[in-house]
Design a protein around this motif. Sequence first.
Motif, PDB file in Angstrom:
ATOM      1  N   PRO A  42      43.798  44.661  40.646  1.00  0.00           N
ATOM      2  CA  PRO A  42      43.733  43.638  41.696  1.00  0.00           C
ATOM      3  C   PRO A  42      42.546  42.678  41.522  1.00  0.00           C
ATOM      4  O   PRO A  42      41.393  43.093  41.428  1.00  0.00           O
ATOM      5  CB  PRO A  42      43.604  44.465  42.986  1.00  0.00           C
ATOM      6  CG  PRO A  42      44.317  45.740  42.655  1.00  0.00           C
ATOM      7  CD  PRO A  42      43.977  46.002  41.206  1.00  0.00           C
ATOM      8  N   GLY A  43      42.878  41.384  41.444  1.00  0.00           N
ATOM      9  CA  GLY A  43      41.885  40.330  41.343  1.00  0.00           C
ATOM     10  C   GLY A  43      41.404  40.011  39.936  1.00  0.00           C
ATOM     11  O   GLY A  43      40.848  38.937  39.699  1.00  0.00           O
ATOM     12  N   HIS A  44      41.614  40.894  38.986  1.00  0.00           N
ATOM     13  CA  HIS A  44      41.049  40.698  37.654  1.00  0.00           C
ATOM     14  C   HIS A  44      41.696  39.539  36.895  1.00  0.00           C
ATOM     15  O   HIS A  44      41.000  38.748  36.253  1.00  0.00           O
ATOM     16  CB  HIS A  44      41.135  41.986  36.842  1.00  0.00           C
ATOM     17  CG  HIS A  44      40.263  43.078  37.374  1.00  0.00           C
ATOM     18  ND1 HIS A  44      39.912  44.169  36.620  1.00  0.00           N
ATOM     19  CD2 HIS A  44      39.661  43.253  38.583  1.00  0.00           C
ATOM     20  CE1 HIS A  44      39.139  44.970  37.341  1.00  0.00           C
ATOM     21  NE2 HIS A  44      38.988  44.429  38.548  1.00  0.00           N
ATOM     22  N   TYR A  45      43.012  39.440  36.939  1.00  0.00           N
ATOM     23  CA  TYR A  45      43.699  38.350  36.241  1.00  0.00           C
ATOM     24  C   TYR A  45      43.248  36.996  36.781  1.00  0.00           C
ATOM     25  O   TYR A  45      42.908  36.092  36.012  1.00  0.00           O
ATOM     26  CB  TYR A  45      45.218  38.526  36.380  1.00  0.00           C
ATOM     27  CG  TYR A  45      46.020  37.337  35.922  1.00  0.00           C
ATOM     28  CD1 TYR A  45      46.157  37.051  34.568  1.00  0.00           C
ATOM     29  CD2 TYR A  45      46.635  36.488  36.839  1.00  0.00           C
ATOM     30  CE1 TYR A  45      46.900  35.952  34.146  1.00  0.00           C
ATOM     31  CE2 TYR A  45      47.373  35.397  36.429  1.00  0.00           C
ATOM     32  CZ  TYR A  45      47.497  35.135  35.080  1.00  0.00           C
ATOM     33  OH  TYR A  45      48.215  34.042  34.660  1.00  0.00           O
ATOM     34  N   ALA A  46      43.206  36.843  38.095  1.00  0.00           N
ATOM     35  CA  ALA A  46      42.796  35.574  38.710  1.00  0.00           C
ATOM     36  C   ALA A  46      41.319  35.283  38.476  1.00  0.00           C
ATOM     37  O   ALA A  46      40.883  34.139  38.583  1.00  0.00           O
ATOM     38  CB  ALA A  46      43.091  35.589  40.209  1.00  0.00           C
ATOM     39  N   ALA A  47      40.555  36.317  38.105  1.00  0.00           N
ATOM     40  CA  ALA A  47      39.133  36.143  37.804  1.00  0.00           C
ATOM     41  C   ALA A  47      38.914  35.757  36.342  1.00  0.00           C
ATOM     42  O   ALA A  47      37.774  35.664  35.885  1.00  0.00           O
ATOM     43  CB  ALA A  47      38.367  37.430  38.127  1.00  0.00           C
ATOM     44  N   THR A  54      28.317  44.596  40.519  1.00  0.00           N
ATOM     45  CA  THR A  54      27.475  43.877  41.478  1.00  0.00           C
ATOM     46  C   THR A  54      27.636  42.366  41.363  1.00  0.00           C
ATOM     47  O   THR A  54      27.191  41.629  42.237  1.00  0.00           O
ATOM     48  CB  THR A  54      25.990  44.247  41.275  1.00  0.00           C
ATOM     49  OG1 THR A  54      25.605  43.928  39.942  1.00  0.00           O
ATOM     50  CG2 THR A  54      25.752  45.723  41.553  1.00  0.00           C
ATOM     51  N   THR A  55      28.295  41.904  40.289  1.00  0.00           N
ATOM     52  CA  THR A  55      28.558  40.472  40.122  1.00  0.00           C
ATOM     53  C   THR A  55      29.872  40.132  40.815  1.00  0.00           C
ATOM     54  O   THR A  55      30.896  40.735  40.511  1.00  0.00           O
ATOM     55  CB  THR A  55      28.659  40.105  38.623  1.00  0.00           C
ATOM     56  OG1 THR A  55      27.473  40.513  37.964  1.00  0.00           O
ATOM     57  CG2 THR A  55      28.885  38.627  38.425  1.00  0.00           C
ATOM     58  N   PRO A  56      29.862  39.187  41.741  1.00  0.00           N
ATOM     59  CA  PRO A  56      31.122  38.824  42.420  1.00  0.00           C
ATOM     60  C   PRO A  56      32.157  38.314  41.421  1.00  0.00           C
ATOM     61  O   PRO A  56      31.816  37.625  40.458  1.00  0.00           O
ATOM     62  CB  PRO A  56      30.709  37.709  43.380  1.00  0.00           C
ATOM     63  CG  PRO A  56      29.226  37.766  43.472  1.00  0.00           C
ATOM     64  CD  PRO A  56      28.736  38.396  42.205  1.00  0.00           C
ATOM     65  N   MET A  57      33.427  38.673  41.673  1.00  0.00           N
ATOM     66  CA  MET A  57      34.506  38.207  40.806  1.00  0.00           C
ATOM     67  C   MET A  57      34.728  36.718  41.009  1.00  0.00           C
ATOM     68  O   MET A  57      34.693  36.230  42.135  1.00  0.00           O
ATOM     69  CB  MET A  57      35.810  38.948  41.105  1.00  0.00           C
ATOM     70  CG  MET A  57      35.941  40.267  40.420  1.00  0.00           C
ATOM     71  SD  MET A  57      37.643  40.875  40.442  1.00  0.00           S
ATOM     72  CE  MET A  57      37.649  41.771  41.968  1.00  0.00           C
ATOM     73  N   SER A  58      34.961  36.025  39.909  1.00  0.00           N
ATOM     74  CA  SER A  58      35.347  34.616  39.972  1.00  0.00           C
ATOM     75  C   SER A  58      36.740  34.535  40.584  1.00  0.00           C
ATOM     76  O   SER A  58      37.464  35.523  40.637  1.00  0.00           O
ATOM     77  CB  SER A  58      35.381  34.017  38.567  1.00  0.00           C
ATOM     78  OG  SER A  58      34.156  34.181  37.923  1.00  0.00           O
ATOM     79  N   ILE A  59      37.134  33.354  41.003  1.00  0.00           N
ATOM     80  CA  ILE A  59      38.495  33.157  41.508  1.00  0.00           C
ATOM     81  C   ILE A  59      39.070  31.876  40.921  1.00  0.00           C
ATOM     82  O   ILE A  59      38.330  31.022  40.434  1.00  0.00           O
ATOM     83  CB  ILE A  59      38.544  33.103  43.053  1.00  0.00           C
ATOM     84  CG1 ILE A  59      37.627  31.990  43.582  1.00  0.00           C
ATOM     85  CG2 ILE A  59      38.182  34.445  43.667  1.00  0.00           C
ATOM     86  CD1 ILE A  59      37.797  31.723  45.068  1.00  0.00           C
ATOM     87  N   LYS A  84      33.327  30.250  33.260  1.00  0.00           N
ATOM     88  CA  LYS A  84      32.821  30.737  34.547  1.00  0.00           C
ATOM     89  C   LYS A  84      33.307  32.156  34.871  1.00  0.00           C
ATOM     90  O   LYS A  84      32.939  32.712  35.894  1.00  0.00           O
ATOM     91  CB  LYS A  84      33.258  29.787  35.669  1.00  0.00           C
ATOM     92  CG  LYS A  84      32.644  28.413  35.554  1.00  0.00           C
ATOM     93  CD  LYS A  84      33.138  27.509  36.657  1.00  0.00           C
ATOM     94  CE  LYS A  84      32.537  26.113  36.502  1.00  0.00           C
ATOM     95  NZ  LYS A  84      33.043  25.186  37.512  1.00  0.00           N
ATOM     96  N   ALA A  85      34.122  32.727  33.993  1.00  0.00           N
ATOM     97  CA  ALA A  85      34.683  34.058  34.246  1.00  0.00           C
ATOM     98  C   ALA A  85      33.597  35.128  34.233  1.00  0.00           C
ATOM     99  O   ALA A  85      32.679  35.087  33.421  1.00  0.00           O
ATOM    100  CB  ALA A  85      35.750  34.381  33.199  1.00  0.00           C
ATOM    101  N   THR A  86      33.737  36.071  35.148  1.00  0.00           N
ATOM    102  CA  THR A  86      32.807  37.199  35.215  1.00  0.00           C
ATOM    103  C   THR A  86      33.395  38.444  34.556  1.00  0.00           C
ATOM    104  O   THR A  86      32.769  39.496  34.547  1.00  0.00           O
ATOM    105  CB  THR A  86      32.447  37.514  36.682  1.00  0.00           C
ATOM    106  OG1 THR A  86      33.648  37.740  37.411  1.00  0.00           O
ATOM    107  CG2 THR A  86      31.653  36.364  37.287  1.00  0.00           C
TER     108      THR A  86
END
Length: 165
Positions: free
Chosen positions: A150-155, A41-46, A59-61
């Motif tokens: 998908p998206g985890h590394y960039a987060a 439910t926590t938006p992924m950081s970018i 700031k990483a989630t």
Amino acid sequence: MKRTSIRAAVGLTAAMLIAGGASAAQAASVVNVSLWDKGATTPMSIGLAYAMPSVDTAKATMGIKVSPPEVKAGKVTFNVKNDSKDRVHEMIVIHLANPGLQLPYINAQNRVEEDKAGDNGEVSDLKPGASGTLRVNLKAGKYLLICNQPGHYAAGMWTEFTVDP
């Protein structure tokens, strides 16, 4: 007398091989890895990929905790646990040929291009609460441990790892 000498030599050789094997097994490094996130439910950081300008991983989630962060070159066993309650994660060992440079990235897939990045092995697709093990032989150098879902590394789901000579 000769038979006794041969038996003694064979016994001594066997003892040395067993002792050498035991010390070689003891020389392997064990690394514990925790894959974590703050929940689906926590938006992924970018914008938190390795070597991005002004990266603030506070700031990483989601992220990767590793203990110890440094080992000797040779056999390494990674014990990996997905501590997430609701997300699939993985751990990939990437050798950094050029530390400080960004990894090759496929924007359309929101993932690191593993083959070009220097993949040295992985524990794939761990469901929440699951564990896995990776045994690899690593040479001295700098590495990144990443999650390439998908998206985890960039987060921010990466951590540096060092292998000493």
